[in-house]
Design a protein around this motif. Structure first.
Motif, mmCIF file in Angstrom:
data_model
loop_
_atom_site.group_PDB
_atom_site.id
_atom_site.type_symbol
_atom_site.label_atom_id
_atom_site.label_comp_id
_atom_site.label_asym_id
_atom_site.label_seq_id
_atom_site.Cartn_x
_atom_site.Cartn_y
_atom_site.Cartn_z
ATOM 1 N N VAL A 1 0.847 -1.189 0.000
ATOM 2 C CA VAL A 1 0.000 0.000 0.000
ATOM 3 C C VAL A 1 0.888 1.246 0.000
ATOM 4 N N SER A 2 0.619 2.155 -0.909
ATOM 5 C CA SER A 2 1.449 3.363 -1.023
ATOM 6 C C SER A 2 1.081 4.375 0.057
ATOM 7 N N ASP A 3 1.983 5.340 0.289
ATOM 8 C CA ASP A 3 1.719 6.410 1.248
ATOM 9 C C ASP A 3 0.487 7.207 0.844
ATOM 10 N N GLU A 4 0.293 7.380 -0.458
ATOM 11 C CA GLU A 4 -0.866 8.133 -0.941
ATOM 12 C C GLU A 4 -2.168 7.417 -0.595
ATOM 13 N N GLU A 5 -2.166 6.097 -0.718
ATOM 14 C CA GLU A 5 -3.371 5.326 -0.381
ATOM 15 C C GLU A 5 -3.651 5.381 1.123
ATOM 16 N N ILE A 6 -2.589 5.322 1.919
ATOM 17 C CA ILE A 6 -2.754 5.425 3.377
ATOM 18 C C ILE A 6 -3.321 6.785 3.750
ATOM 19 N N ASP A 7 -2.763 7.850 3.172
ATOM 20 C CA ASP A 7 -3.248 9.202 3.445
ATOM 21 C C ASP A 7 -4.714 9.348 3.043
ATOM 22 N N ALA A 8 -5.087 8.738 1.906
ATOM 23 C CA ALA A 8 -6.468 8.826 1.439
ATOM 24 C C ALA A 8 -7.408 8.120 2.407
ATOM 25 N N LYS A 9 -6.972 6.981 2.952
ATOM 26 C CA LYS A 9 -7.812 6.250 3.908
ATOM 27 C C LYS A 9 -7.985 7.032 5.202
ATOM 28 N N ILE A 10 -6.919 7.662 5.660
ATOM 29 C CA ILE A 10 -7.011 8.477 6.881
ATOM 30 C C ILE A 10 -7.946 9.652 6.670
ATOM 31 N N ALA A 11 -7.848 10.281 5.499
ATOM 32 C CA ALA A 11 -8.716 11.430 5.194
ATOM 33 C C ALA A 11 -10.186 11.052 5.206
ATOM 34 N N GLN A 12 -10.485 9.782 4.909
ATOM 35 C CA GLN A 12 -11.866 9.324 4.883
ATOM 36 C C GLN A 12 -12.413 8.990 6.270
ATOM 37 N N MET A 13 -11.549 8.949 7.268
ATOM 38 C CA MET A 13 -11.976 8.587 8.623
ATOM 39 C C MET A 13 -12.766 9.742 9.237
ATOM 40 N N LYS A 14 -14.047 9.511 9.477
ATOM 41 C CA LYS A 14 -14.923 10.587 9.977
ATOM 42 C C LYS A 14 -14.894 10.637 11.502
ATOM 43 N N VAL A 15 -14.627 11.825 12.021
ATOM 44 C CA VAL A 15 -14.551 12.037 13.457
ATOM 45 C C VAL A 15 -15.701 12.933 13.912
ATOM 46 N N SER A 16 -16.406 12.498 14.933
ATOM 47 C CA SER A 16 -17.408 13.340 15.594
ATOM 48 C C SER A 16 -16.735 14.003 16.796
ATOM 49 N N ILE A 17 -16.649 15.332 16.747
ATOM 50 C CA ILE A 17 -16.133 16.084 17.895
ATOM 51 C C ILE A 17 -17.329 16.414 18.776
ATOM 52 N N LEU A 18 -17.320 15.912 20.005
ATOM 53 C CA LEU A 18 -18.484 15.913 20.888
ATOM 54 C C LEU A 18 -18.298 16.960 21.977
ATOM 55 N N ILE A 19 -19.182 17.956 22.005
ATOM 56 C CA ILE A 19 -19.043 19.058 22.958
ATOM 57 C C ILE A 19 -20.316 19.168 23.804
ATOM 58 N N PRO A 20 -20.339 18.559 24.987
ATOM 59 C CA PRO A 20 -21.455 18.792 25.909
ATOM 60 C C PRO A 20 -21.263 20.145 26.585
ATOM 61 N N VAL A 21 -22.348 20.893 26.768
ATOM 62 C CA VAL A 21 -22.178 22.252 27.287
ATOM 63 C C VAL A 21 -23.312 22.625 28.244
ATOM 64 N N TYR A 22 -22.944 23.399 29.255
ATOM 65 C CA TYR A 22 -23.927 23.981 30.177
ATOM 66 C C TYR A 22 -23.354 25.289 30.711
ATOM 67 N N ASN A 23 -24.053 26.380 30.438
ATOM 68 C CA ASN A 23 -23.688 27.705 30.959
ATOM 69 C C ASN A 23 -22.231 28.081 30.675
ATOM 70 N N ARG A 24 -21.921 28.132 29.378
ATOM 71 C CA ARG A 24 -20.561 28.504 28.957
ATOM 72 C C ARG A 24 -20.625 29.615 27.900
ATOM 73 N N GLU A 25 -21.495 30.588 28.095
ATOM 74 C CA GLU A 25 -21.696 31.618 27.071
ATOM 75 C C GLU A 25 -20.415 32.368 26.727
ATOM 76 N N LYS A 26 -19.492 32.489 27.669
ATOM 77 C CA LYS A 26 -18.269 33.260 27.430
ATOM 78 C C LYS A 26 -17.129 32.400 26.870
ATOM 79 N N LEU A 27 -17.263 31.085 26.928
ATOM 80 C CA LEU A 27 -16.162 30.207 26.550
ATOM 81 C C LEU A 27 -16.453 29.333 25.339
#
Length: 282
Positions: free
Chosen positions: A1-27
């Motif tokens: 597997v070439s470096d380009e194929e590895i990079d393409a597979k990583i780029a396809q990896m979908k990440v959900s960034i999860l932000i729970p929040v309560y009373n953080r209007e300033k931050l």
């Protein structure tokens, strides 16, 4: 597997960034911007507001109008912190999950430098070094620099975090597979003092790490300062009294050892007993 194929597979990896929040209007805006600034672009930003009583929801509505990656939800009532974390996970659609606390920040390269390790199915999670900062001071502290950037045996984490090593309890500096977040973030943890773990949110985070470490052979560490924890008076840890935090982490450690690693019970009991005795004297 070439470096380009590895990079393409990583780029396809979908990440959900999860932000729970309560009373953080300033931050919250600064936190969301750090999520949006990731060099790894295949992301969604899941934010669940736990029925804030300040202007947090109004800030979120402004942010969601500016970027389609952001998805916001609001609970009808305040369901407690851990159930709010869980809803973030349940609303996510990525293969990987990155919990980002609503008062913290991550480096733009956090995902780019941690995500490739999770191509290895024997690795359960990846964490980075942490800088703890305070908006009112230039002083900072660094934590969890436990070795070189590398892959390690999961027993290193389990023994390290239970017996005094410099290992994280908070997933704010880590990335997991979403399926493991769903399985291993427990809302309630059985305990003999009848403490409601769903409402104080101290210990659920450690158990998430421990259960994941138990399931996988290895974890990875990135020896770079890519996670930034804000030290302030309104954080969960700072709002808890001195005895509450170690008590609940000890309860979780005992639960884990008794149910998953019986070989650690005797050693752990000695440490917990000594801590309780020292706390009683102080």
């Amino acid at each position: 597997v070439s470096d380009e194929e590895i990079d393409a597979k990583i780029a396809q990896m979908k990440v959900s960034i999860l932000i729970p929040v309560y009373n953080r209007e300033k931050l919250i805006e600064e936190t969301v911007i750090s999520a949006l600034s990731q060099t790894h672009k295949n992301t969604e930003i899941i934010i669940v507001d736990n029925k804030s009583t300040d202007n947090t929801w109004q800030v979120l509505k402004k942010l969601v109008s500016q970027d389609k990656k952001i998805k916001i939800f609001q609970n009808e009532t305040n369901v407690g912190p851990v159930r709010n974390w869980k809803r973030c996970i349940d609303e996510a659609s990525g293969e990987y999950g990155k919990i980002l606390w609503s008062d913290d920040l991550i480096d733009p390269e956090f995902l780019e430098k941690t995500l490739p390790f999770l191509k290895d199915k024997s690795i359960g999670f990846v964490f980075t070094g942490v800088e703890v900062f305070n908006d009112t001071s230039s002083d900072t502290n660094e934590y969890y620099f436990m070795g070189d950037t590398n892959v390690y045996n999961s027993n290193n984490y389990i023994n390290g975090v239970l017996f005094g090593g410099d290992y994280p309890k908070s997933p704010g500096c880590a990335i997991f597979r979403l399926k493991d977040l769903k399985e291993n973030l427990l809302i309630q943890i059985p305990n003999k003092v009848k403490s409601d773990f769903s409402m104080h949110a101290i210990g659920n985070d450690l158990l998430l790490f421990l259960l994941t470490a138990f399931k996988y052979e290895k974890f990875a560490f990135v020896n770079e300062k890519l996670s930034f924890f804000r030290d302030h008076a309104e954080s969960i840890t700072m709002q808890s009294d001195d005895g509450k935090v170690p008590l609940h982490y000890n309860l979780v450690a005992a639960y884990f050892a008794e149910n998953y690693r019986n070989d650690l019970v005797e050693k752990l009991n000695v440490i917990i007993w000594n801590e309780l005795r020292m706390h009683a004297k102080s």
